[in-house]
Each structure stands twice: as C-alpha cells, then as structure tokens.
Design an enzyme around this catalytic site. Structure first.
Site, PDB file in Angstrom:
ATOM      1  N   CYS A  41      -3.489   0.975   7.461  1.00 30.40           N
ATOM      2  CA  CYS A  41      -2.353   0.177   6.992  1.00 30.40           C
ATOM      3  C   CYS A  41      -2.689  -1.314   6.965  1.00 30.40           C
ATOM      4  O   CYS A  41      -3.011  -1.908   7.978  1.00 30.40           O
ATOM      5  CB  CYS A  41      -1.146   0.430   7.888  1.00 30.40           C
TER       6      CYS A  41
ATOM      7  N   SER B 155       7.661   5.468  16.511  1.00 31.23           N
ATOM      8  CA  SER B 155       6.348   4.958  16.917  1.00 31.23           C
ATOM      9  C   SER B 155       6.413   4.594  18.392  1.00 31.23           C
ATOM     10  O   SER B 155       6.930   3.539  18.753  1.00 31.23           O
ATOM     11  CB  SER B 155       5.975   3.736  16.071  1.00 31.23           C
ATOM     12  N   LEU B 156       5.858   5.453  19.228  1.00 32.78           N
ATOM     13  CA  LEU B 156       5.977   5.289  20.678  1.00 32.78           C
ATOM     14  C   LEU B 156       4.740   4.589  21.243  1.00 32.78           C
ATOM     15  O   LEU B 156       4.831   3.542  21.871  1.00 32.78           O
ATOM     16  CB  LEU B 156       6.170   6.661  21.332  1.00 32.78           C
TER      17      LEU B 156
ATOM     18  N   GLU C  18       8.497  -2.498   8.606  1.00 30.68           N
ATOM     19  CA  GLU C  18       9.364  -1.781   9.540  1.00 30.68           C
ATOM     20  C   GLU C  18      10.663  -1.441   8.797  1.00 30.68           C
ATOM     21  O   GLU C  18      11.478  -2.332   8.498  1.00 30.68           O
ATOM     22  CB  GLU C  18       9.659  -2.660  10.763  1.00 30.68           C
TER      23      GLU C  18
ATOM     24  N   GLU D 156       0.824  -1.205   0.000  1.00 35.12           N
ATOM     25  CA  GLU D 156       0.000   0.000   0.000  1.00 35.12           C
ATOM     26  C   GLU D 156       0.859   1.256   0.000  1.00 35.12           C
ATOM     27  O   GLU D 156       1.881   1.316   0.669  1.00 35.12           O
ATOM     28  CB  GLU D 156      -0.920   0.002   1.224  1.00 35.12           C
TER      29      GLU D 156
ATOM     30  N   CYS E 153      -2.441  -3.636  14.450  1.00 35.02           N
ATOM     31  CA  CYS E 153      -2.122  -3.341  13.055  1.00 35.02           C
ATOM     32  C   CYS E 153      -2.465  -4.524  12.161  1.00 35.02           C
ATOM     33  O   CYS E 153      -2.026  -5.656  12.414  1.00 35.02           O
ATOM     34  CB  CYS E 153      -0.637  -3.008  12.933  1.00 35.02           C
TER      35      CYS E 153
ATOM     36  N   SER F  65      10.380   6.218   9.479  1.00 33.46           N
ATOM     37  CA  SER F  65       9.546   5.855  10.627  1.00 33.46           C
ATOM     38  C   SER F  65       9.954   4.494  11.156  1.00 33.46           C
ATOM     39  O   SER F  65      10.136   3.543  10.380  1.00 33.46           O
ATOM     40  CB  SER F  65       8.069   5.825  10.209  1.00 33.46           C
TER      41      SER F  65
ATOM     42  N   CYS G  24       4.981  -7.407   7.755  1.00 31.89           N
ATOM     43  CA  CYS G  24       5.811  -6.798   8.792  1.00 31.89           C
ATOM     44  C   CYS G  24       6.023  -7.809   9.906  1.00 31.89           C
ATOM     45  O   CYS G  24       5.104  -8.556  10.263  1.00 31.89           O
ATOM     46  CB  CYS G  24       5.143  -5.537   9.355  1.00 31.89           C
TER      47      CYS G  24
ATOM     48  N   CYS H   1       2.630  -5.540  15.695  1.00 27.81           N
ATOM     49  CA  CYS H   1       1.833  -4.650  16.538  1.00 27.81           C
ATOM     50  C   CYS H   1       0.402  -5.189  16.598  1.00 27.81           C
ATOM     51  O   CYS H   1      -0.202  -5.475  15.563  1.00 27.81           O
ATOM     52  CB  CYS H   1       1.826  -3.231  15.977  1.00 27.81           C
TER      53      CYS H   1
ATOM     54  N   ASN I 103      -7.383   3.815  13.333  1.00 31.62           N
ATOM     55  CA  ASN I 103      -8.227   3.547  12.174  1.00 31.62           C
ATOM     56  C   ASN I 103      -8.849   2.169  12.369  1.00 31.62           C
ATOM     57  O   ASN I 103      -8.198   1.138  12.194  1.00 31.62           O
ATOM     58  CB  ASN I 103      -7.388   3.583  10.886  1.00 31.62           C
TER      59      ASN I 103
END
Length: 364
Positions: free
Chosen positions: A326, A204-205, A152, A89, A113, A181, A106, A110, A280
């Site tokens: 994402c 990304s915290l 990542e 994407e 995600c 990122s 990835c 996460c 999202n």
C-alpha cells in the site's frame, strides 16, 4: 462528483426511479442500457438519452489506469489516475475481488505504512470510489470489494457508505462481500448498523498491547484492543458476518509469544477470523526498517492459534513480488524521497521491539 449529485443530475434530466436505476446499473455493472425486450431509446426520456454519452465519458474520466503491475499470485496492482491528476492504488485480487482506495493519502500515520508517511491529501468522492470498481470490472469479473486500499474509510465515512449502498443495491455485489476496513472508530459502530447495506467489517488490530498499538497507529482513535473486540463482536452478531481482524506481521514486534497469548485471550469465543499478513517490506526509504518474519514463523503462529480455537488464516499480501504494498506504487511514481519525507517518528524500531514492561519506562 458524489453519487448523490449524479442521481440528482439524472432526475433533472427527467429520469424516474426505474430510469435512474437502469443508468446506474449500466455504469456499475458494465451493462447495456437496452433490455431484452426494449431499446433504451424507446423508454429513456429524450433529455436523458441525449446526455448519456457525455455523462458516461465523464464517469470514465473519474479513474483511469496510469500503470499496471501484475503479480505471480494472479493479483494485479493498478496505479489509478484521477481526473485532477492525483493517483491512488487499486488491487485486482485473485478469485474475483478488488481492493479500492478511499482517500489520497491517509491521516492515521501507521508507522509501517508508506501511505501513512504521506499524510492525508484529499478525500475521494463516492463516485471516484465506485469508479475504481468499474475500472476493475473492465478488466476482469468482480464479485467482492474490499475497502482496504489507501486511506482510512472511517475518515471519509459519508462517501464510503454512499459507495457501499450503490454497490450493494445496483452494483450486484453481495452485502457480505463488501468489506469495510478500519483501524477502529466509534462512528463506524454507530453508523454501519443503521445502513441499508451492512458490509462485513475488518478491524486492523496489529497488536493486543494497547500502548504498542498507540505507537504503531499514532493517530488512530485511542480505543483499547479489548474494547475494540467487544464493539466488533456486537456488530458481528447483529449482521451474521464474522469480524475479520487484520494483523500485519512485523518481525520482533508483534510475532512474539506474548502476542500469541494475547490473541488467544482476546478472541476466545468471539465470532471472528484472524488474518495474519506478513509485512510487505519497503526498501531504500528512511524509517522503514521493519521486516516480515519468516514464512515458517508465520505458519507456526497460525497453527498454534488454530489449536487454541482461533480461526486463523495466513495470507499473502498481494503484490509482494512487485513491491506493490500500500502506497509503494504511488511513491515510486512520485519519487519516494520527495513524496514521503522522513517523519522523525518518535518510536524507532529498537524501542518498538522492547517487551511491554520495558516500553512503559522507555522514552523516544
């Protein structure tokens, strides 16, 4: 195709550095090979001239639009088909930006995600990364590139840095408008300061609670938020670009009073910007029970952080109205159930919402 292989091909065809640069700029910026004073046939070596049509056909085949989903905010999410049939994407952002992917899938995993649900399928080559920018430029101007799509970037570091160098040197993108990122990886803080093109950095915290972060980002390097902020601060001071902290707002998990206090303490005096991004939502897929807080709550958090001296921006996640977060476009194209089977995550939503002391004694 890696960019280093592309450069070698041009040299094997007789390209001098000036010819190599001209061809690369023509590809990345969509320029003509001709100059104002001379036609390409008057200065490019014959073997190179003869190969250029086939070469540009190959480059166009690296990334093609599979489907496009326009958002009401001026963004447009692209599902991009690669030469081997895999898809990633890209997002055409308002105000002349593009968000590109660096991997198919990835490995960080996460828990909120969709891309992370798939795991890592393969790396993108440096040429495939740049090809997404070229594709975007064929549709609208691009002055900013953010490496925040699928994947990542730290896990594909050589290819990403190779792409960044081309975009910053031949691609006409300002170095501070190239945004790398990452969830945080010590290799990033070692390599980026050594690069010719030093991109801006987004971290990304998502939480200031170390244990909660380990559960939200289960396969990220185990770096405590305080250490991550210190590493980021050193890079920010070295480059002159503030660190952009990314914080996906999850209702009941990281939109709490405790997190507000944690952000204020962690970023006090830091050369940084906090980006609050309401989640999202993903509908109809097992394991994605997260919700974004109300816009009023998100705005209140941003206001209160401003009062505490933390520069904070409340951002819309591009494509929310087309359910294009994402990984979602790719999931729908493949069929979410088949492409992203339930992971059996060890920390369901109810446990993630516990306060820090309760989480210390909780078990999955």
């Amino acid at each position: 195709m890696r960019l280093s292989q592309l450069r070698q091909r041009l040299r094997d065809l007789g390209a001098a550095p000036c010819h190599e640069g001209r061809v690369l700029r023509a590809w990345v910026q969509g320029r003509s090979l001709d100059t104002k004073r001379r036609r390409a046939e008057d200065f490019l070596p014959l073997a190179l001239r003869n190969d250029v049509p086939d070469l540009f056909d190959e480059l166009r085949g690296l990334a093609r639009v599979h489907s496009e989903h326009a958002g009401d905010d001026g963004s447009s999410r692209l599902l991009v088909a690669l030469a081997d049939g895999q898809t990633v994407e890209s997002v055409l952002l308002p105000r002349d930006g593009v968000c590109v992917s660096t991997q198919v899938g990835c490995a960080v995993g996460c828990v909120f995600c969709m891309t992370g649900r798939a795991g890592l399928l393969r790396q993108l080559s440096s040429a495939e990364i740049v090809a997404q920018v070229v594709l975007a430029r064929s549709r609208r101007p691009v002055k900013k590139v953010v490496f925040m799509g699928m994947g990542e970037p730290a896990h594909n570091l050589d290819n990403v840095l190779e792409a960044i160098e081309l975009l910053g040197v031949e691609g006409g993108i300002g170095h501070k408008n190239l945004v790398f990122s990452t969830v945080g990886d010590r290799r990033v803080f070692e390599r980026l300061p050594q690069c010719t093109v030093k991109p801006a950095l987004a971290l990304s915290l998502h939480t200031t609670d170390h244990e909660l972060r380990r559960r939200l980002l289960p396969k990220a390097p185990d770096i405590a938020p305080a250490e991550l902020a210190e590493l980021g601060e050193a890079y920010a001071r070295r480059t002159g670009y503030p660190i952009q902290y990314q914080w996906t707002l999850l209702e009941g998990i990281n939109d709490t009073e405790a997190e507000l206090e944690g952000i204020a303490r962690l970023l006090a005096g830091k050369y940084a910007v906090m980006n609050l991004i309401p989640y999202n939502s993903v509908e109809g897929v097992d394991g994605f029970d997260f919700r974004r807080p109300s816009w009023e709550r998100a705005a209140e958090m941003a206001r209160r952080l401003h009062v505490r001296g933390i520069l904070t921006k409340l951002r819309h996640s591009a494509g929310q109205d087309v359910e294009g977060g994402c990984g979602q476009l790719r999931a729908r194209a493949l069929g979410a159930a088949a492409a992203f089977p339930p992971t059996g995550a060890a920390w369901p939503l109810a446990l993630l919402k516990l306060d820090p002391q309760e989480r210390e004694t909780a078990t999955p």
